[in-house]
Design a protein around this motif. Structure first.
Motif: not given
Length: 289
Positions: A186, A191-192, A194-195, A198-199, A217, A220
């Motif tokens: 990370t 933010l984008a 990181l998303e 994570e996805d 992180f 999640r």
């Protein structure tokens, strides 16, 4: 479906003990967060899992032996003259797989001993790592992370720090290792990004081992937590995710504190008893005199 079995791994750097008897199994769907203070050997453990370092004692076994394991370090490690496509091929293991397939093909053509088995294994690895269609998959992923596909042949060192972070993210999204080892993935992500990360990690069916200081992180994405003890350098595996790990750790600390308080109380009682006996003995001697 592949697994990575770590048994009793111990390693020293010179006289310093880094890891002592660490054991864990990473199977399909397992997402293991490795936690502990700086300097306790988290990155060293990932390198041992990847086969980059040999432990002094213990073993790391891939099941099956041909299982693909990939370590993506936190250093962006852009090399001189390396293009964006070269970087992605190297980080995803596609470049090494292609080189081995070419060498195995030449060995097969030359009629070398065991060349057929070598070629079969090289081809399986080449396909398993997605090297065959890496060029086709790359443009869509670059668009996801916000990099222009027109720059694929540009040198990596022409990118800014933020762009290199997005390129490193793209290498994770493109990787098809059965066991994926990530060190601080990370770092420098917005933010984008990181998303996206994570996805991707939450949807992976293969095993994952990740080191990160980003607690949110880890909460999640992780299903299990491997804690490296700062002082003993041993490992304790907690199932149930990061929240369960925090609860178990607090309970363990409370039990340890209670045991210590009991020990202190008993010690003080014994010391007081010894003091009283010494005083009685002194008084007895005085009366006798």
């Amino acid at each position: 479906m592949s697994s990575l079995v770590v048994r009793d791994v111990t390693i020293h750097f010179g006289p310093q003990l880094v890891l002592d008897g660490v054991t864990a199994t990473i199977g399909p769907g397992d997402r293991v967060a490795v936690v502990g203070p700086n300097g306790v050997g988290k990155t060293t453990l990932l390198r041992i899992m990847a086969g980059e370092l040999a432990p002094d004692r213990g073993s790391v076994v891939r099941q099956p032996a041909a299982a693909t394991v990939g370590f993506l370090p936190q250093e962006r490690d852009a090399r001189a003259g390396e293009t964006l496509l070269d970087y992605l091929a190297r980080r995803t293991g596609a470049a090494a797989a292609e080189a081995e397939l070419e060498a195995a093909t030449q060995a097969l053509a030359a009629g070398e001993r065991d060349a057929e088995a070598r070629y079969t294994l090289a081809l399986e690895r080449y396909l398993a790592l997605g090297a065959a269609d890496l060029d086709a998959r790359t443009p869509a992923v670059l668009e996801q992370v916000g990099l222009a596909t027109a720059r694929l042949k540009d040198p990596v060192r022409s990118l800014s720090g933020g762009q290199i972070a997005r390129l490193a993210l793209a290498s994770v999204l493109l990787a098809q290792f059965e066991i994926l080892l990530l060190d601080e993935p990370t770092n420098d992500l917005d933010l984008a990004g990181l998303e996206l990360l994570e996805d991707f990690l939450s949807r992976r069916q293969g095993g994952l081992v990740v080191v990160s200081h980003d607690r949110a992180f880890l909460e999640r994405v992780s299903t299990d937590v491997l804690e490296i003890d700062e002082f003993r350098r041993t490992g304790a595996l907690y199932g149930g995710g990061f929240a369960v790990y925090l609860e178990e750790r607090e309970r363990a600390r409370a039990r340890a504190q209670e045991a210590y308080d009991t020990y202190v109380a008993k010690r003080e009682a014994l010391l007081e008893q010894a003091r009283r006996k010494q005083e009685w003995a002194r008084q007895g001697v005085g009366r006798a005199q």
